[in-house]
Motif scaffolding. Sequence first.
Motif, PDB file in Angstrom:
ATOM      1  N   GLY A 342       0.667  -1.447  -0.474  1.00  0.00           N
ATOM      2  CA  GLY A 342      -0.044  -0.165  -0.026  1.00  0.00           C
ATOM      3  C   GLY A 342       0.656   1.642   0.182  1.00  0.00           C
ATOM      4  O   GLY A 342       0.539   2.250  -1.310  1.00  0.00           O
ATOM      5  N   LYS A 343       2.348   1.343   0.245  1.00  0.00           N
ATOM      6  CA  LYS A 343       3.029   2.923   0.794  1.00  0.00           C
ATOM      7  C   LYS A 343       3.223   2.827  -0.562  1.00  0.00           C
ATOM      8  O   LYS A 343       2.973   4.180  -0.736  1.00  0.00           O
ATOM      9  CB  LYS A 343       3.656   2.300   2.073  1.00  0.00           C
ATOM     10  N   HIS A 344       3.636   2.173  -1.150  1.00  0.00           N
ATOM     11  CA  HIS A 344       4.841   1.955  -1.884  1.00  0.00           C
ATOM     12  C   HIS A 344       4.285   2.011  -3.371  1.00  0.00           C
ATOM     13  O   HIS A 344       4.362   2.564  -4.002  1.00  0.00           O
ATOM     14  CB  HIS A 344       5.971   0.841  -2.294  1.00  0.00           C
ATOM     15  N   SER A 345       2.549   1.519  -3.411  1.00  0.00           N
ATOM     16  CA  SER A 345       1.598   1.611  -4.783  1.00  0.00           C
ATOM     17  C   SER A 345       1.786   3.089  -4.286  1.00  0.00           C
ATOM     18  O   SER A 345       1.319   3.498  -5.688  1.00  0.00           O
ATOM     19  CB  SER A 345       0.581   1.130  -4.826  1.00  0.00           C
ATOM     20  N   LYS A 346       1.981   3.859  -4.035  1.00  0.00           N
ATOM     21  CA  LYS A 346       1.151   5.295  -3.542  1.00  0.00           C
ATOM     22  C   LYS A 346       2.581   6.372  -4.303  1.00  0.00           C
ATOM     23  O   LYS A 346       2.593   7.419  -5.055  1.00  0.00           O
ATOM     24  CB  LYS A 346       0.986   6.599  -2.331  1.00  0.00           C
ATOM     25  N   THR A 347       3.822   5.730  -3.760  1.00  0.00           N
ATOM     26  CA  THR A 347       5.419   6.476  -4.604  1.00  0.00           C
ATOM     27  C   THR A 347       5.626   5.799  -6.029  1.00  0.00           C
ATOM     28  O   THR A 347       6.415   6.526  -6.425  1.00  0.00           O
ATOM     29  CB  THR A 347       6.267   6.952  -3.615  1.00  0.00           C
ATOM     30  N   LEU A 348       6.053   4.409  -5.903  1.00  0.00           N
ATOM     31  CA  LEU A 348       6.413   4.229  -7.056  1.00  0.00           C
ATOM     32  C   LEU A 348       5.142   3.935  -8.063  1.00  0.00           C
ATOM     33  O   LEU A 348       4.170   5.025  -8.968  1.00  0.00           O
ATOM     34  CB  LEU A 348       6.581   2.560  -7.205  1.00  0.00           C
ATOM     35  N   ASN A 349       4.235   2.473  -8.068  1.00  0.00           N
ATOM     36  CA  ASN A 349       3.104   2.304  -8.893  1.00  0.00           C
ATOM     37  C   ASN A 349       2.597   1.059  -8.846  1.00  0.00           C
ATOM     38  O   ASN A 349       4.006   0.624  -8.249  1.00  0.00           O
ATOM     39  CB  ASN A 349       3.159   2.662 -10.199  1.00  0.00           C
ATOM     40  N   PRO A 350       0.932   0.648  -8.420  1.00  0.00           N
ATOM     41  CA  PRO A 350       1.027  -0.272  -8.105  1.00  0.00           C
ATOM     42  C   PRO A 350       1.709  -1.676  -8.998  1.00  0.00           C
ATOM     43  O   PRO A 350       1.902  -2.740  -8.517  1.00  0.00           O
ATOM     44  CB  PRO A 350      -0.565  -0.914  -8.421  1.00  0.00           C
ATOM     45  N   HIS A 351       2.182  -1.294 -10.369  1.00  0.00           N
ATOM     46  CA  HIS A 351       2.457  -2.397 -11.164  1.00  0.00           C
ATOM     47  C   HIS A 351       4.266  -2.323 -11.493  1.00  0.00           C
ATOM     48  O   HIS A 351       4.667  -3.157 -12.129  1.00  0.00           O
ATOM     49  CB  HIS A 351       2.196  -2.337 -12.569  1.00  0.00           C
ATOM     50  N   HIS A 352       4.798  -1.616 -10.510  1.00  0.00           N
ATOM     51  CA  HIS A 352       6.688  -0.966 -10.764  1.00  0.00           C
ATOM     52  C   HIS A 352       6.361  -2.660  -9.985  1.00  0.00           C
ATOM     53  O   HIS A 352       6.273  -3.857  -9.357  1.00  0.00           O
ATOM     54  CB  HIS A 352       7.101  -0.310  -9.456  1.00  0.00           C
ATOM     55  N   SER A 353       8.397  -2.732 -10.905  1.00  0.00           N
ATOM     56  CA  SER A 353       8.756  -4.138 -10.410  1.00  0.00           C
ATOM     57  C   SER A 353       9.257  -4.517  -8.851  1.00  0.00           C
ATOM     58  O   SER A 353       8.572  -5.785  -8.373  1.00  0.00           O
ATOM     59  CB  SER A 353      10.421  -4.383 -11.097  1.00  0.00           C
ATOM     60  N   LEU A 354       9.400  -3.427  -7.660  1.00  0.00           N
ATOM     61  CA  LEU A 354       9.268  -3.954  -6.639  1.00  0.00           C
ATOM     62  C   LEU A 354       8.386  -4.137  -6.023  1.00  0.00           C
ATOM     63  O   LEU A 354       8.216  -4.926  -5.006  1.00  0.00           O
ATOM     64  CB  LEU A 354      10.198  -2.643  -6.067  1.00  0.00           C
ATOM     65  N   VAL A 355       7.351  -3.728  -6.360  1.00  0.00           N
ATOM     66  CA  VAL A 355       6.032  -3.735  -5.592  1.00  0.00           C
ATOM     67  C   VAL A 355       5.776  -5.183  -5.685  1.00  0.00           C
ATOM     68  O   VAL A 355       4.637  -6.054  -5.090  1.00  0.00           O
ATOM     69  CB  VAL A 355       4.694  -2.582  -6.095  1.00  0.00           C
ATOM     70  N   LEU A 356       5.035  -5.810  -6.867  1.00  0.00           N
ATOM     71  CA  LEU A 356       5.184  -6.743  -7.807  1.00  0.00           C
ATOM     72  C   LEU A 356       5.606  -8.257  -7.181  1.00  0.00           C
ATOM     73  O   LEU A 356       5.705  -8.553  -6.866  1.00  0.00           O
ATOM     74  CB  LEU A 356       5.418  -7.149  -9.004  1.00  0.00           C
ATOM     75  N   GLU A 357       6.943  -7.453  -6.756  1.00  0.00           N
ATOM     76  CA  GLU A 357       8.353  -8.489  -6.104  1.00  0.00           C
ATOM     77  C   GLU A 357       7.246  -8.746  -4.527  1.00  0.00           C
ATOM     78  O   GLU A 357       7.368  -9.834  -4.351  1.00  0.00           O
ATOM     79  CB  GLU A 357       9.572  -7.963  -5.615  1.00  0.00           C
ATOM     80  N   ALA A 358       7.044  -8.236  -3.783  1.00  0.00           N
ATOM     81  CA  ALA A 358       6.208  -7.929  -2.476  1.00  0.00           C
ATOM     82  C   ALA A 358       5.020  -8.912  -2.956  1.00  0.00           C
ATOM     83  O   ALA A 358       4.466  -9.180  -1.991  1.00  0.00           O
ATOM     84  CB  ALA A 358       5.878  -6.336  -1.867  1.00  0.00           C
ATOM     85  N   LYS A 359       4.347  -8.847  -4.284  1.00  0.00           N
ATOM     86  CA  LYS A 359       3.381  -8.758  -4.414  1.00  0.00           C
ATOM     87  C   LYS A 359       2.868 -10.366  -4.065  1.00  0.00           C
ATOM     88  O   LYS A 359       2.171 -11.395  -4.257  1.00  0.00           O
ATOM     89  CB  LYS A 359       2.527  -8.749  -5.476  1.00  0.00           C
ATOM     90  N   GLN A 360       4.392 -11.067  -4.892  1.00  0.00           N
ATOM     91  CA  GLN A 360       5.036 -12.594  -5.319  1.00  0.00           C
ATOM     92  C   GLN A 360       4.553 -13.113  -3.929  1.00  0.00           C
ATOM     93  O   GLN A 360       4.405 -14.080  -3.651  1.00  0.00           O
ATOM     94  CB  GLN A 360       6.145 -11.980  -5.991  1.00  0.00           C
TER      95      GLN A 360
END
Length: 511
Positions: A342-360
């Motif tokens: 939730g935090k980094h979807s707001k600064t990066l974006n929901p599909h950013h590779s780092l956010v996707l890493e957390a989602k995985q």
Amino acid sequence: MANNFEDICEIRKSDQLGRFLVANRDIKPGELILAEDPIVVGPYWDADISCLGCLGPASRTCRVCLKGPLCRDCSRHDPVECSFYEQASKLNKNFLFDHFNIITPLRCLLLYRSDRDKYNEMMAMESHFESRRDTEIWHIHNQYVVEPMLNEKDFQQIDDLTVTGELLQRICGILDVNTFEIRGNMDSQGVQMNNLARGLYPKTSLMTHNCQTNTLIAVDGMSKLRLYSSIGIKAGELLYYNYTRVLFSTFERQTHLRKGKYFICNCARCSDPTELGTHLSSLKCTACDDGLCVFHTETPKWECLTCGHQLPREYVNQIMCEARDDISSCALDSRNLEKVIGKHSKTLNPHHSLVLEAKQSLAGELRNMCMSYDIHNVPRQALKRKLELCEEMLQILRVLDPGVSRLTGIALYEYHAALVDLSRRNHDIGEIKTPELLERLKLSEAALKEAIGMLVFEHRTTPEGQLTKKAMCELKELREYIQKVQAMEEDERTDRQVRGKCNINVGKCKK
């Protein structure tokens, strides 16, 4: 080697690409292009000490050479290798345990004794020798391979071959640049081992890199590699393989390729700041609500696609570092992972590779949670969230890894499992009716069939091969369940019709 390899493709050479593979004719999706045995198999760089016979956990020393680590099931390792260690009379009995990184490079050197043609074939492979000189990896290999071997007289000469530091560095480079992972290796009883190995496959390694591959590699339990087409390939087109990770951002892929393969990729994905519209590298704009900032290499600058606002480089570095730190330090707990997402979807974006890493990571935690519950007691919210994550991942993978894809196959399997369980639960509590349950089960069946169609290329000894076997059993069970639900729907329809007739008759009687 596959008998028809020369009919399917040919080896060409250019100053820009070196040697590469080109299709001689149209190749259909899923077609076998090449089957190749490795000329060398060995443990990965910096691997734990393992058996020289099967690369399983070592528990004793070879009774012949008295130096090589073996497991309890392997009576000996390769005869040429064992004989070499046996004749190395001055070599300390613990040398291989203390310097296990020399194992695979030494196996390459021993080809000079056992198979000169394979040795020459190996030495003709790309090593990027001069590009590696005096780099960090050069000094690491010098410390853990070159110096330990050249300090021992037994390693300095193999027949009439003089072993030098530059020869060892060239071999280390060949291994780093050209080997492929072997994930389904088996012991002498045919049981899958958990540790990873690497193999050197000369023809497969000729494939050119592209971040959107058109081939799929599967390695069986005896280290034979099979190369399939993942999409249709036209005659005259190059055969590509992605030597980095699909879900890496452009910066991460380029860094990996520059350090490990010594080139910069200029494929369609790398040339597109939006990464083919997936925005794995894009950042949220700080000046407008919906804008995404992409990096323009020619400028270079981070610029919003909507309003043109430019992000300061210092801000970009800050939010990227914060995201990496949060994800790497985040405990494997679904609640903490949701906060990070939730935090980094707001600064990066929901599909950013780092956010996707957390989602995985979150999807993995939810899968483990679901498996720990009885099927009827799995929290619905966990199933719903897992389904959302699978849908999101599939949307991205279908763009970045089209055609037959190992990652897409796994995501489809997880999607089907979540959809079946959630639909069943929703039907049990009356949230959805039987017709909607049947519709969702048929959607799950289609996803599971597609998953099997992608994973069927994986050998049974690999984790994906085991998943394929499980998926086939579950497909049979799902179809049986669909038949039961269809019968249930027919009974309910008949019951509704009977009740409707009764209501009509009651109405006539009242009149």
